[in-house]
Enzyme design. Structure first.
Site, mmCIF file in Angstrom:
data_model
loop_
_atom_site.group_PDB
_atom_site.id
_atom_site.type_symbol
_atom_site.label_atom_id
_atom_site.label_comp_id
_atom_site.label_asym_id
_atom_site.label_seq_id
_atom_site.Cartn_x
_atom_site.Cartn_y
_atom_site.Cartn_z
ATOM 1 N N LYS A 244 -34.083 -20.496 13.913
ATOM 2 C CA LYS A 244 -34.683 -19.655 13.263
ATOM 3 C C LYS A 244 -35.719 -19.677 14.551
ATOM 4 C CE LYS A 244 -33.176 -17.585 9.466
ATOM 5 N NZ LYS A 244 -32.349 -18.612 9.570
ATOM 6 N N GLY A 360 -55.635 -30.380 -3.540
ATOM 7 C CA GLY A 360 -55.617 -29.466 -3.877
ATOM 8 C C GLY A 360 -56.187 -29.512 -5.519
ATOM 9 N N ASP A 363 -55.678 -36.024 -8.405
ATOM 10 C CA ASP A 363 -54.911 -36.906 -9.055
ATOM 11 C C ASP A 363 -55.536 -38.028 -9.914
ATOM 12 O OD1 ASP A 363 -52.588 -34.843 -9.220
ATOM 13 O OD2 ASP A 363 -53.741 -35.578 -6.915
ATOM 14 N N ASP A 423 -55.793 -33.980 -12.690
ATOM 15 C CA ASP A 423 -54.723 -34.720 -13.214
ATOM 16 C C ASP A 423 -54.928 -36.753 -13.902
ATOM 17 O OD1 ASP A 423 -53.197 -32.630 -13.343
ATOM 18 O OD2 ASP A 423 -52.072 -33.121 -12.067
HETATM 19 N N1 LIG Z 1 -42.726 -31.912 -7.592
HETATM 20 C C1 LIG Z 1 -43.183 -33.451 -7.301
HETATM 21 C C2 LIG Z 1 -44.317 -32.977 -7.758
HETATM 22 C C3 LIG Z 1 -45.623 -34.469 -7.096
HETATM 23 N N2 LIG Z 1 -45.264 -35.411 -6.717
HETATM 24 C C4 LIG Z 1 -45.930 -36.505 -7.235
HETATM 25 C C5 LIG Z 1 -46.169 -36.734 -5.437
HETATM 26 C C6 LIG Z 1 -47.252 -36.050 -5.133
HETATM 27 O O1 LIG Z 1 -48.304 -36.538 -3.749
HETATM 28 C C7 LIG Z 1 -47.996 -36.270 -6.584
HETATM 29 C C8 LIG Z 1 -49.402 -35.666 -7.164
HETATM 30 O O2 LIG Z 1 -48.883 -34.232 -6.938
HETATM 31 P P1 LIG Z 1 -50.027 -32.813 -6.403
HETATM 32 O O3 LIG Z 1 -48.992 -31.896 -6.787
HETATM 33 O O4 LIG Z 1 -51.068 -33.359 -6.755
HETATM 34 O O5 LIG Z 1 -49.512 -32.747 -4.575
HETATM 35 P P2 LIG Z 1 -50.618 -33.595 -3.492
HETATM 36 O O6 LIG Z 1 -51.995 -34.332 -4.587
HETATM 37 O O7 LIG Z 1 -49.556 -34.310 -2.676
HETATM 38 O O8 LIG Z 1 -51.107 -32.504 -3.481
HETATM 39 P P3 LIG Z 1 -52.194 -31.513 -3.219
HETATM 40 O O9 LIG Z 1 -53.569 -31.774 -2.295
HETATM 41 O O10 LIG Z 1 -51.698 -29.901 -3.066
HETATM 42 O O11 LIG Z 1 -52.599 -32.363 -4.768
HETATM 43 O O12 LIG Z 1 -46.805 -36.127 -7.628
HETATM 44 C C9 LIG Z 1 -43.551 -35.272 -6.808
HETATM 45 O O13 LIG Z 1 -43.205 -36.315 -6.727
HETATM 46 N N3 LIG Z 1 -42.458 -34.928 -7.248
HETATM 47 MN MN LIG Z 2 -52.580 -33.620 -5.875
#
Ligand SMILES: Nc1ccn([C@H]2C[C@H](O)[C@@H](COP(=O)(O)OP(=O)(O)OP(=O)(O)O)O2)c(=O)n1
Ligand SMILES: [Mn+2]
Length: 509
Positions: A244, A360, A363, A423
């Protein structure tokens, strides 16, 4: 190839053992050069940086694939370095390294080799049938070798190159146009992201994961991808996605994007899955029922409580917030938590801890010492709701073994503040490091480090690290035993991998 079965770099056997490899920096960008060097070293090989000093040891001279294919250019370049045609040195294209890494063996070079006889013939014809370098002043040869062969990518191009090396080659050595490079990769990434989103919203998580892994790998790679071979040489990019990338490089377009993302159905389904609490199946059935816009959905009588909240705050939740706002939100939660129990440890994780400039959601990890018996989370939420800070619950407190988790929405006091996703995770001291690592992410990093653990007969989760785990396929024959993990560093140590600070956990291992 099943992406989960691809061996990780760290596990690669010493495929380049006994190989003394000199890579000619021409037409290779800095990043690509250092990627090859790292991979050779990890595979037990020796990267020779100064051909002149060690030429008797060199077993392979690696040239960029496009250079190997252009025999005229090869002649020019090789005649400027002191290639001894009597030695068994192999002159190969970069594809040899890529294929060896992919197949985890030191492949026969034949298929990738440039025949020295062929070159010698050409050089000899050009230089009136005199053997390579013989008609040249020894001083000139020496200077060529010193100027050229000792020129690592970090060096600036030699000021005065002998005529044997063209201006074009000199320009290529410094891997020009970095802005264009990243722009081109960004365009490819944007197209691949469209496909990842489309697959996720249709419930094809496996394919979505494959695309996301490749996107993450391309972002980490950094320098301009110019060919299929280069794309496929990046660990994490399989042959289908590399094809791709190559299609996009050739046409500026991906037919698959038109096919998959072009329909009204896919666009609407993708939009609906962005609403908090809406999965692929629900989004598809809403489309089937005739809903097309978020406005339409407001009239849907079958929305759950979470979906109504997700819809109400749709724009705010989609918007990523700056780090400063994450800190302000965390400060409100920390102050409230410490007012309940001053000994709690409150820490920010997620993308914030990884150093992302926007996040986003927020946490927050709260660690509770064993001698604290207060049920922290309900008390904390009561306080945060009374003050009007927490505005909506998405998931009421969830209990998983010794951990408690809350997902909701909050808003800072003051004018024009947006609603933000919050969260909160409350964990016991013994689970601190594994929880911190899990909630720091990224999700891709977590998946890959768990895979490393599985390969080593261990199992890693947000709760603990288990050793002595015996699996047969997906089935656990022996659950193993908990290994104490007081710090994140101890987890890396027990898994036998080098520590990675949070900023370096954006991509997979
Ligand atoms: N399917 C998933 C979802 C989350 N997490 C873990 C890793 C992520 O970093 C953390 C926090 O989830 P978030 O959805 O808040 O993701 P991020 O903080 O990394 O990104 P964002 O800036 O979008 O919140 O939980 C994971 O291991 N698997
Ligand atoms: Mn997050």
């Amino acid at each position: 190839m099943d992406p989960h079965k691809r061996p990780l770099l760290q596990n690669k056997s010493r495929i380049f053992e006994n190989c003394y490899i000199y890579i000619l920096p021409v037409a290779l960008g800095k990043k690509r050069m250092s990627l090859f060097q790292t991979q050779i070293t990890n595979g037990g090989g020796i990267c020779v940086s100064k051909l002149s000093a060690t030429k008797c040891n060199v077993t392979h001279i690696v040239l960029e694939d496009s250079v190997v294919k252009d025999s005229e250019r090869c002649v020019r370049l090789l005649s400027s370095i002191n290639v001894d045609t009597n030695t068994a040195v192999k002159i190969v294209g970069t594809q040899w390294i890529s294929k060896c890494l992919k197949e985890c063996v030191c492949l026969d070079t034949k298929e990738f080799e440039l025949s020295v006889e062929k070159i010698t013939d050409k050089v000899n014809t050009k230089s009136n049938s005199k053997p390579l370098n013989e008609d040249r002043d020894p001083g000139t040869v020496k200077n060529d070798v010193a100027d050229f062969a000792t020129c690592t990518v970090e060096d600036s191009p030699p000021k005065k190159l002998k005529p044997a090396v063209s201006e074009e080659d000199v320009c290529l050595q410094s891997s020009s146009k970095p802005r264009e490079n990243s722009e081109c990769n960004h365009l490819v990434i944007a197209e691949l992201q469209k496909l990842a989103n489309a697959f996720r919203s249709t419930g094809d998580q496996w394919r979505a994961y494959g695309y996301e892994k490749a996107i993450s790998a391309i972002k980490a790679y950094g320098s301009e991808i110019t060919s299929y071979e280069e794309a496929v040489s990046i660990p994490g990019v399989g042959s289908k996605i590399a094809a791709k990338v190559s299609e996009f490089l050739a046409s500026g377009h991906l037919r698959k994007v038109d096919e998959i993302c072009g329909s009204e159905r896919s666009q609407v389904v993708e939009l609906f899955t962005k609403v908090w609490g809406v999965g692929p199946a629900t989004a598809q059935s809403w489309f089937q029922q005739g809903f097309r816009t978020l406005e339409d959905l407001k009239a849907n009588p079958n929305l759950t409580k979470q979906q109504k909240i997700g819809l109400k705050h749709f724009d705010d939740i989609q918007d990523r917030m700056p780090r400063q706002e994450v800190e302000q939100i965390a400060a409100v939660v920390e102050t409230a938590a410490l007012s309940i129990e001053p000994k709690l440890n409150v820490e920010l994780c997620g993308s914030y801890r990884r150093g992302r400039t926007t996040c986003g959601d927020v946490d927050i990890l709260i660690t509770k010492q064993d001698n604290i018996h207060t049920d922290i989370l309900p008390c904390l939420l009561q306080q945060l709701k009374e003050s009007g800070f927490v505005t909506d619950d998405l998931v009421n407190i969830e209990v998983s073994r010794n951990q408690k988790k809350y997902l909701g929405i909050c808003r800072l006091p003051g004018e024009n503040q947006k609603h933000r996703r919050l969260d909160i995770f409350v964990v016991p001291e013994s689970e601190y490091a594994t929880a911190l690592m899990h909630y720091t992410g990224s999700a891709l990093f977590n998946r890959s480090i768990r895979l490393v653990a599985a390969h080593k007969g261990m199992s890693l989760s947000e709760h603990c690290l288990l050793a002595g785990v015996v699996r047969e396929g997906k089935e656990m024959l022996n659950d193993g035993y908990i290994v104490p993990t007081p710090t994140e560093k101890s987890i890396f140590g027990l898994l036998g991998i080098e520590y990675r600070p949070p900023e370096e956990r954006e991509h997979r291992l």
